[in-house]
Design an enzyme around this catalytic site. Structure first.
Site, PDB file in Angstrom:
ATOM      1  N   TYR A 288       5.071  -1.784 -19.240  1.00 36.99           N
ATOM      2  CA  TYR A 288       4.793  -1.021 -17.906  1.00 36.99           C
ATOM      3  C   TYR A 288       5.543  -1.717 -16.804  1.00 36.99           C
ATOM      4  CZ  TYR A 288       2.111   1.184 -14.208  1.00 36.99           C
ATOM      5  OH  TYR A 288       1.634   1.715 -12.920  1.00 36.99           O
TER       6      TYR A 288
ATOM      7  N   HIS B 186      -7.374  -2.138  -4.346  1.00 30.85           N
ATOM      8  CA  HIS B 186      -6.108  -1.399  -4.827  1.00 30.85           C
ATOM      9  C   HIS B 186      -6.104   0.038  -4.835  1.00 30.85           C
ATOM     10  CE1 HIS B 186      -2.143  -0.875  -6.794  1.00 30.85           C
ATOM     11  NE2 HIS B 186      -1.992  -1.956  -7.609  1.00 30.85           N
TER      12      HIS B 186
ATOM     13  N   THR C 140       2.924   5.669  -7.387  1.00 30.25           N
ATOM     14  CA  THR C 140       3.487   5.060  -8.203  1.00 30.25           C
ATOM     15  C   THR C 140       4.005   5.799  -9.559  1.00 30.25           C
ATOM     16  OG1 THR C 140       1.663   4.345  -9.564  1.00 30.25           O
ATOM     17  CG2 THR C 140       2.656   2.880  -7.706  1.00 30.25           C
TER      18      THR C 140
END
Length: 772
Positions: free
Chosen positions: A589, A473, A602
């Protein structure tokens, strides 16, 4: 070791007659072609850098400007207002040039300067235009005259035929929002989660922070925003991802699935050959910057492309305090794992990319190889699945010299990692629910030792031809890997295809190089650490509860008839489902993106709002009429769209507070408010995976040829992780994760609550969802 002998370009022996030199023409040819390929890449890189550097102009526009300037000179008009004459007096070697030659050279120099100035002005105009986000907040279907003019100007100044990185220098920087606005939005977001007393205490902490410490921290952030390309991204990558010392398997990595209903071939080697070739075709397009830059869906607004840079040839390297990302400019091989062995598979033959059939031949060789793993080799990758500090220490102690370093370099410098898995996930055969769940868990963590979780991505091919990806990630977010995966699946099925017998099309060359088996020397002390990491990883993997399912009752088409955002509809349904599941609301979230800005990644949308909670309690309390509930729903959906747009336009809450916290740590000051904010767990973490290249698929005639999307592990011990993908107008796929050890969560129960919540909400609109 035939492949080793082929790699030797020449041999020599000393004889009484002198030196006998023996050249290998085949090896010399390979060296020559490799050099040609390398120089071609360098030339392409120089050309691409130039084309990107002058965008939105083009080389032909330079010729136009030069001809225009020279042409005006012949009409005895000086467009430079004396600058050309001044340049003529300072041209080096002017005494060796005629007067006409001096005039031509000085005119070209002036024209080039004018051209560069025009490029700079165009870029600044485009950057100013892209800094405007008022169009986002206009009501759907009602476009103001200002926005129409703005769209026209953006199209004019965006140029023609952009390359992948053409817009990078024209994207605005992420703005630092005022502290007052961030704190106000934060208090609005936590109001439904607190009682009156807790809210008063939090409000007092926020007020104290705003008055005392915040101005000082904000000053440093504004200074960074002026100096750095993005004031968030480097800290986000470092402190959220690379400094994490817990396992990245499940906690950070995520996965992507194959087609839901079809498998183009059941041959494992053939599917691997086609898809590896497709992935390499994408890598070639990426190196040439031929991948079209992403734009906002439905709008000609460019998004940042920086995250594409480390897609291939990249690995996360462990460190005792922090990890780091290693990226190679190129790699000529992929690393393949099968039955505990590691193989190096070459990607080029005769200076060209190997064909799918040639790659299939190499993969079949690996599948047929009956050799056994070396001591410690089978479970080696468990080091990447366990905690980071033991892995960092082991790598430094046992893999920094000798054959272990050579083998480790081959793994870490590979284009990507390939796992030829022995499992056969059968979807929708005997048990639809259980099969999808097992498939998801296999992609997320596998056996904990058969994926190299540190690679930018691991490509997994199962024994029955099913495939998937597991992605690290830190280097990029899910939409980037999703773009790659869409291209690969479409190329595999619709362009490359297979023979009737399931093999790759075409015939392999007779001299395809065979895979090279890696050699390890792993001592027992290292093997003990490997097994310890495996135990940690298995405990983590066994605690993951998963539920992946397609919601087929209705899709985006019906939701749009309700005149509401599909994302807002689903997010409100998730709040209703969570309330029914736990009997309370929680901090939620939802991942949004800030790629409208340079190097943006993000932002968080806090989708549990006062308006959404009002709707949920009204609908679940059954004391309000359908009309009242519908009105509350519309208010909640409109507010959700508003806060989503704020997040996208750089006015989010959490990244700003995160960066203020980082600055406070650098300055050595403590903030009770920031510590409390950043310690709150996200008990519901959600993310939508968008389909970005819908033109690659035919969802009307072939709806089965689409990926079911992907998912990720639970973020909180007592929470849920929910990923969803909206496929066409009739299908929404959900991926739900939680922890088995939590008495508060159950993935299947939550999935049933989501389905029922979706149906209950659509019923308010008096539509027959089954017609969708």
């Amino acid at each position: 070791m035939a492949e080793a002998h082929q790699a030797v370009a020449f041999q020599f022996t000393v004889t009484p007659e002198g030196i006998d030199l023996q050249l290998s023409r085949h090896a010399l040819k390979e060296i020559y072609l490799s050099g040609i390929r390398s120089w071609k890449k360098k030339c392409n890189r120089i050309k691409n850098n130039f084309m990107t550097g002058v965008y939105p102009a083009s080389p032909s526009s330079w010729i136009f400007v030069v001809l225009t300037v020279v042409g005006t000179m012949y009409t005895r008009v000086d467009p430079s207002m004396g600058l050309i004459a001044m340049l003529r007096e300072h041209i080096p070697l002017r005494r060796y040039m005629s007067h006409h030659g001096q005039s031509m050279v000085s005119a070209m120099l002036f024209a080039t300067g004018l051209w560069l100035a025009l490029i700079f002005v165009m870029r600044q105009i485009l950057k100013t235009l892209l800094s405007y986000h008022g169009w986002m907040f206009e009501e759907h279907g009602k476009v103001s005259s200002t926005t129409k003019v703005w769209f026209t100007l953006v199209k004019i100044f965006s140029g023609r035929k952009p390359m992948l990185y053409s817009f990078q220098n024209s994207l605005p920087r992420l703005p630092v929002p005022p502290v007052q606005d961030t704190l106000r939005r934060f208090l609005e977001s936590v109001r439904p989660l607190m009682n009156d007393e807790d809210f008063r205490r939090t409000k007092a902490l926020a007020k104290d922070f705003e008055r005392n410490l915040a101005p000082r921290l904000q000053w440093y952030l504004i200074l960074k925003s002026w100096w750095a390309s993005n004031y968030v991204s480097d800290w986000w990558e470092e402190y959220v991802y690379l400094q994490g010392r817990e396992p990245i398997m499940v906690n950070s990595n995520y996965y992507a699935m194959d087609f839901l209903y079809v498998t183009p071939t059941t041959s494992q080697a053939a599917r691997a050959g086609n898809l590896v070739h497709a992935l390499l075709l994408y890598r070639r397009r990426l190196a040439r910057e031929q991948v079209q830059p992403s734009t906002l869906p439905g709008f000609p607004i460019p998004l940042c492309s920086a995250q594409w840079e480390r897609m291939f040839n990249s690995t996360r390297l462990p460190g005792e305090e922090t990890d780091r990302l290693q990226h190679q400019a190129d790699s000529k091989h992929v690393m393949v794992y099968h039955k505990g062995r590691y193989f190096k598979v070459w990607l080029y033959q005769g200076g060209r990319l190997q064909s799918p059939s040639e790659l299939q031949k190499q993969f079949q060789y690996i599948l047929d190889d009956a050799s056994i793993p070396q001591p410690g080799e089978k479970y080696l990758a468990a080091l990447t699945a366990g905690k980071r500090i033991p892995w960092a220490k082991v790598r430094k102690s046992y893999f920094s010299s000798g054959k272990n370093k050579t083998a480790m370099d081959s793994v870490e410098k590979a284009a990507f990692f390939v796992t030829l898995d022995e499992d056969t996930p059968e979807l929708f055969v005997d048990n639809q629910v259980k099969s999808l769940d097992q498939y998801a868990k296999s992609l997320l963590h596998g056996k904990c030792y058969d994926r190299w979780f540190d690679k930018s991505f691991t490509f997994i091919v199962f024994a029955n031809g099913k495939v998937g990806l597991n992605a690290e990630h830190s280097w990029a977010d899910a939409p980037i890997i999703g773009h790659l995966w869409e291209y690969a699946l479409a190329t595999d099925t619709f362009q490359l295809g297979y023979k009737e017998d399931g093999n790759c099309k075409g015939d392999p060359a007779p001299n395809v190089p065979l895979p090279q088996r890696l050699q390890w020397d792993i001592p027992k002390e290292c093997q003990e650490v490997i097994m310890s990491s495996l135990k940690v990883a298995q405990t983590l993997a066994n605690d993951v509860d998963f539920y992946a399912f397609p919601f087929t009752r209705f899709g985006k088409g019906v939701i749009k008839k309700c005149r509401t955002s599909p994302d807002a509809f689903i997010q409100i349904a998730l709040q209703l489902a969570n309330y029914r599941d736990k009997g309370t609301f929680c901090l939620t979230y939802e991942s949004s993106m800030t790629r409208l800005f340079r190097e943006g990644r993000t932002e968080t949308v806090r989708s549990c709002t006062v308006e959404t909670c009002n709707f949920v309690t009204a609908l679940d309390g059954k004391k309000h009429s359908n009309e009242e509930c519908l009105n509350l729903f519309r208010i909640a959906a409109k507010n959700h769209q508003h806060i989503s747009r704020l997040a996208m336009s750089g006015c989010g809450i959490d990244r700003h507070l995160f960066c203020l916290y980082v600055v406070s740590k650098y300055l050595g000051v403590s903030s009770p408010f920031l510590q409390e904010v950043l310690s709150e767990p996200w008990c519901l973490s959600t993310s939508q995976t968008p389909i970005q290249q819908i033109e690659l698929f035919d969802l009307v005639n072939h709806p089965e040829y689409i990926s079911i999307g992907g998912g990720f592990g639970p973020v909180a011990d007592d929470g849920y992780g929910v990923s969803y993908i909206i496929v066409g107008d009739h299908l929404i796929n959900f991926h739900i994760s939680c922890k088995v050890s939590s008495p508060l969560t159950d993935a299947h129960r939550f999935g049933e609550n989501i389905s029922q919540a979706m149906l209950d909400i659509i019923t308010l609109f008096n539509l027959d969802g089954k017609k969708a």
